[in-house]
Design a protein around this motif. Structure first.
Motif, PDB file in Angstrom:
ATOM      1  N   LYS A 152       3.264  -0.737 -10.660  1.00  0.00           N
ATOM      2  CA  LYS A 152       1.931  -1.313 -10.462  1.00  0.00           C
ATOM      3  C   LYS A 152       2.022  -2.764  -9.996  1.00  0.00           C
ATOM      4  CE  LYS A 152      -0.832   1.571 -13.583  1.00  0.00           C
ATOM      5  NZ  LYS A 152      -1.734   1.569 -14.769  1.00  0.00           N
ATOM      6  N   ALA A 153       2.958  -3.510 -10.550  1.00  0.00           N
ATOM      7  CA  ALA A 153       3.129  -4.912 -10.146  1.00  0.00           C
ATOM      8  C   ALA A 153       3.577  -4.991  -8.688  1.00  0.00           C
ATOM      9  CB  ALA A 153       4.143  -5.604 -11.049  1.00  0.00           C
ATOM     10  N   LEU A 154       4.487  -4.112  -8.289  1.00  0.00           N
ATOM     11  CA  LEU A 154       4.981  -4.105  -6.919  1.00  0.00           C
ATOM     12  C   LEU A 154       3.861  -3.772  -5.928  1.00  0.00           C
ATOM     13  CD1 LEU A 154       8.326  -2.252  -7.677  1.00  0.00           C
ATOM     14  CD2 LEU A 154       8.153  -4.584  -6.775  1.00  0.00           C
ATOM     15  N   ILE A 155       3.048  -2.790  -6.275  1.00  0.00           N
ATOM     16  CA  ILE A 155       1.934  -2.401  -5.402  1.00  0.00           C
ATOM     17  C   ILE A 155       0.915  -3.528  -5.295  1.00  0.00           C
ATOM     18  CG2 ILE A 155      -0.074  -0.868  -5.246  1.00  0.00           C
ATOM     19  CD1 ILE A 155       1.722   1.387  -6.337  1.00  0.00           C
ATOM     20  N   ARG A 156       0.578  -4.117  -6.450  1.00  0.00           N
ATOM     21  CA  ARG A 156      -0.427  -5.178  -6.451  1.00  0.00           C
ATOM     22  C   ARG A 156       0.078  -6.404  -5.683  1.00  0.00           C
ATOM     23  NH1 ARG A 156      -5.065  -3.785  -6.801  1.00  0.00           N
ATOM     24  NH2 ARG A 156      -4.819  -2.777  -8.833  1.00  0.00           N
ATOM     25  N   GLY A 157       1.372  -6.712  -5.814  1.00  0.00           N
ATOM     26  CA  GLY A 157       1.937  -7.839  -5.078  1.00  0.00           C
ATOM     27  C   GLY A 157       1.863  -7.615  -3.578  1.00  0.00           C
ATOM     28  N   ALA A 158       2.201  -6.406  -3.142  1.00  0.00           N
ATOM     29  CA  ALA A 158       2.152  -6.086  -1.711  1.00  0.00           C
ATOM     30  C   ALA A 158       0.718  -6.149  -1.194  1.00  0.00           C
ATOM     31  CB  ALA A 158       2.750  -4.701  -1.475  1.00  0.00           C
ATOM     32  N   GLN A 159      -0.220  -5.610  -1.961  1.00  0.00           N
ATOM     33  CA  GLN A 159      -1.633  -5.635  -1.551  1.00  0.00           C
ATOM     34  C   GLN A 159      -2.144  -7.061  -1.415  1.00  0.00           C
ATOM     35  OE1 GLN A 159      -3.186  -3.225  -4.754  1.00  0.00           O
ATOM     36  NE2 GLN A 159      -3.522  -1.466  -3.394  1.00  0.00           N
ATOM     37  N   SER A 160      -1.775  -7.902  -2.382  1.00  0.00           N
ATOM     38  CA  SER A 160      -2.231  -9.300  -2.353  1.00  0.00           C
ATOM     39  C   SER A 160      -1.671 -10.031  -1.139  1.00  0.00           C
ATOM     40  CB  SER A 160      -1.810 -10.013  -3.644  1.00  0.00           C
ATOM     41  OG  SER A 160      -2.375  -9.378  -4.783  1.00  0.00           O
ATOM     42  N   CYS A 161      -0.410  -9.778  -0.822  1.00  0.00           N
ATOM     43  CA  CYS A 161       0.201 -10.421   0.344  1.00  0.00           C
ATOM     44  C   CYS A 161      -0.492 -10.003   1.639  1.00  0.00           C
ATOM     45  CB  CYS A 161       1.687 -10.095   0.414  1.00  0.00           C
ATOM     46  SG  CYS A 161       2.676 -10.936  -0.844  1.00  0.00           S
ATOM     47  N   ILE A 162      -0.851  -8.742   1.730  1.00  0.00           N
ATOM     48  CA  ILE A 162      -1.555  -8.276   2.931  1.00  0.00           C
ATOM     49  C   ILE A 162      -2.893  -8.986   3.064  1.00  0.00           C
ATOM     50  CG2 ILE A 162      -2.734  -6.289   3.963  1.00  0.00           C
ATOM     51  CD1 ILE A 162      -0.431  -4.553   2.954  1.00  0.00           C
ATOM     52  N   GLU A 163      -3.618  -9.104   1.951  1.00  0.00           N
ATOM     53  CA  GLU A 163      -4.917  -9.793   1.984  1.00  0.00           C
ATOM     54  C   GLU A 163      -4.744 -11.272   2.320  1.00  0.00           C
ATOM     55  OE1 GLU A 163      -7.920  -8.457   1.768  1.00  0.00           O
ATOM     56  OE2 GLU A 163      -6.999  -6.474   1.625  1.00  0.00           O
ATOM     57  N   LEU A 164      -3.628 -11.854   1.901  1.00  0.00           N
ATOM     58  CA  LEU A 164      -3.344 -13.257   2.207  1.00  0.00           C
ATOM     59  C   LEU A 164      -2.738 -13.431   3.600  1.00  0.00           C
ATOM     60  CD1 LEU A 164      -1.867 -14.306  -1.253  1.00  0.00           C
ATOM     61  CD2 LEU A 164      -3.974 -15.199  -0.240  1.00  0.00           C
ATOM     62  N   ARG A 165      -2.523 -12.309   4.300  1.00  0.00           N
ATOM     63  CA  ARG A 165      -1.971 -12.295   5.651  1.00  0.00           C
ATOM     64  C   ARG A 165      -0.549 -12.855   5.719  1.00  0.00           C
ATOM     65  NH1 ARG A 165      -5.383 -10.708   9.294  1.00  0.00           N
ATOM     66  NH2 ARG A 165      -4.142 -11.577  11.021  1.00  0.00           N
ATOM     67  N   THR A 166       0.165 -12.721   4.604  1.00  0.00           N
ATOM     68  CA  THR A 166       1.597 -13.056   4.596  1.00  0.00           C
ATOM     69  C   THR A 166       2.348 -11.726   4.682  1.00  0.00           C
ATOM     70  OG1 THR A 166       1.552 -13.108   2.164  1.00  0.00           O
ATOM     71  CG2 THR A 166       1.292 -15.192   3.309  1.00  0.00           C
ATOM     72  N   PHE A 167       2.353 -11.174   5.891  1.00  0.00           N
ATOM     73  CA  PHE A 167       2.801  -9.795   6.075  1.00  0.00           C
ATOM     74  C   PHE A 167       4.303  -9.622   5.848  1.00  0.00           C
ATOM     75  CE2 PHE A 167      -0.900 -10.353   9.028  1.00  0.00           C
ATOM     76  CZ  PHE A 167      -1.812  -9.696   8.216  1.00  0.00           C
ATOM     77  N   ALA A 168       5.084 -10.616   6.224  1.00  0.00           N
ATOM     78  CA  ALA A 168       6.534 -10.515   5.993  1.00  0.00           C
ATOM     79  C   ALA A 168       6.818 -10.442   4.499  1.00  0.00           C
ATOM     80  CB  ALA A 168       7.246 -11.715   6.624  1.00  0.00           C
ATOM     81  N   GLU A 169       6.084 -11.208   3.713  1.00  0.00           N
ATOM     82  CA  GLU A 169       6.269 -11.176   2.258  1.00  0.00           C
ATOM     83  C   GLU A 169       5.817  -9.833   1.693  1.00  0.00           C
ATOM     84  OE1 GLU A 169       5.028 -13.800  -1.719  1.00  0.00           O
ATOM     85  OE2 GLU A 169       4.338 -14.418   0.278  1.00  0.00           O
ATOM     86  N   ALA A 170       4.748  -9.260   2.264  1.00  0.00           N
ATOM     87  CA  ALA A 170       4.271  -7.944   1.821  1.00  0.00           C
ATOM     88  C   ALA A 170       5.341  -6.884   2.061  1.00  0.00           C
ATOM     89  CB  ALA A 170       2.983  -7.581   2.554  1.00  0.00           C
TER      90      ALA A 170
END
Length: 396
Positions: A152-170
């Motif tokens: 759940k933490a991994l999914i939420r982290g990836a989702q947050s990065c996408i919303e923040l437009r830090t796609f490489a981090e996602a």
């Protein structure tokens, strides 16, 4: 016989009780008018928790809350109760209160790391739903430190990065998760989305850079064309006084003249038009005509430098005169044009048969805000006499 009589007496007593019950109200019963509201105050049947818990209005709920926050209980129990409370708020979509509950649970600093991880992940979800993407990412990262493969933490982290437009981090979050869960559908979807967004962002950045380079080249060419013609751009509203103030001083000596940069070509923001060079290397300027007698203006978005003023005046004041000219006196043959030299406090009269380029090349003409402007007066009118009285007037 005695037993039969006793039974008869008992039946008589029950009948009497029932009759009495029918005629006396139960003191603790719900009222007929507000029974739904009173029913909703019972914690078991509440559809939604109240914003503020008043012990007088919600005694049962206040009691339950006191039990949840009982400081005498071990930190682990208090943290778990606060987690459950936060989950209840989360289900009601009351994410602000859910965050408060999860935060209070984390402040218990209990030794149960699994519980702390859940509190962090749940708070990350609440922040995510509120649009607090940076906070959601921070909580997901803290939960991942406790358990690196927490899904759940991994999914939420990836989702947050996408919303923040830090796609490489996602993508990095997804790759970490896919090491532990190589077939996890959600992680695969998020990685594909992040990769697509990343490639799109990189493509847009390349296009923007190419466009910026092209615009820069066009602007450099424009400024070079203006410089070659000896036209002066003014950055400030009024030129700064220059040394001797001689009429014959060189036009390049005024400290207020721009160093031929775009600060002197800012008219596009205000008018939507800007000087440009056509394919024949001819400059086209936005030009403003001012009619102080009537407090009116005319804006010409495309005035070729080779055109004469009379070309435009003949169109604007030809067969159909403007509605504000009630006296019908703004005939082309009656008009006089001037430009103002604010530094010298002098008006220069412009021959309508003169080209725009010749006027702009005058040593005392400064283009302000990218838009040359000229004053138009009716010759020999009462306003003309009043306006020119006391002013220094020179010809080109």
């Amino acid at each position: 016989m005695a037993s039969s009589e006793a039974q008869h007496d008992s039946d008589d007593g029950m009948d009497e009780f029932i009759e009495k019950f029918k005629t006396h109200e139960y003191k603790n019963a719900f009222s007929e008018d507000n029974w739904e509201e009173e029913f909703d105050r019972i914690p078991m049947f509440m559809k939604k928790a109240p914003e503020e818990i008043d012990p007088q209005k919600y005694p049962e709920l206040a009691c339950l809350q006191a039990m949840i926050h009982d400081e005498d209980r071990p930190p682990e129990e208090q943290a778990k109760s606060l987690k459950d409370e936060g989950n209840a708020f989360f289900k009601e979509k009351n994410y602000e209160k859910a965050i408060l509950s999860y935060t209070a649970g984390l402040k218990m600093k209990c030794g149960d790391q699994e519980l702390n991880m859940v509190l962090l992940t749940n708070r990350a979800a609440a922040h995510f739903h509120l649009g607090n993407m940076r906070s959601a990412l921070n909580d997901a990262g803290a939960a991942k430190k406790i358990k690196p493969d927490h899904l759940k933490a991994l999914i939420r982290g990836a989702q947050s990065c996408i919303e923040l437009r830090t796609f490489a981090e996602a993508i990095q979050w997804c790759d970490e998760g896919l090491k532990a869960y190589p077939t996890e559908k959600k992680l695969l979807e998020l990685r594909a989305a992040a990769d697509k967004h990343k490639r799109t962002a990189e493509r847009d950045a390349r296009k923007a850079k190419i466009k910026e380079k092209k615009l820069h080249g066009e602007k450099e060419a424009l400024l070079a064309a203006i410089k070659d013609r000896g036209i002066k751009l003014l950055q400030s509203a009024k030129p700064r006084q220059s040394g001797s103030g001689s009429e014959d001083e060189d036009e390049g000596s005024s400290a207020a003249i721009s160093q031929l940069n775009l600060d002197g070509l800012s008219s596009q923001e205000a008018t939507g038009a800007q000087v440009f060079v056509d394919e024949q290397s001819c400059l086209h300027w936005p030009v403003l005509f001012l009619y102080p007698e009537h407090r009116q203006t005319d804006f010409i978005s495309d005035f070729s430098e080779n055109n004469c003023f009379i070309d435009h005046l003949a169109v604007m004041f030809g067969e159909e005169l403007p509605p504000w000219d009630a006296d019908r006196k703004y005939q082309p043959q009656n008009l006089e044009l001037y430009f103002e030299d604010e530094e010298k406090e002098t008006l220069y009269q412009v021959n309508p048969e003169t080209s725009l380029l010749k006027v702009l090349q005058h040593k005392r003409y400064f283009v302000k805000a990218g838009t040359p402007s000229f004053i138009v007066l009716v010759r020999s009118s009462s306003f003309w006499k009043q306006f020119l009285t006391g002013k220094k007037i020179r010809g080109l």
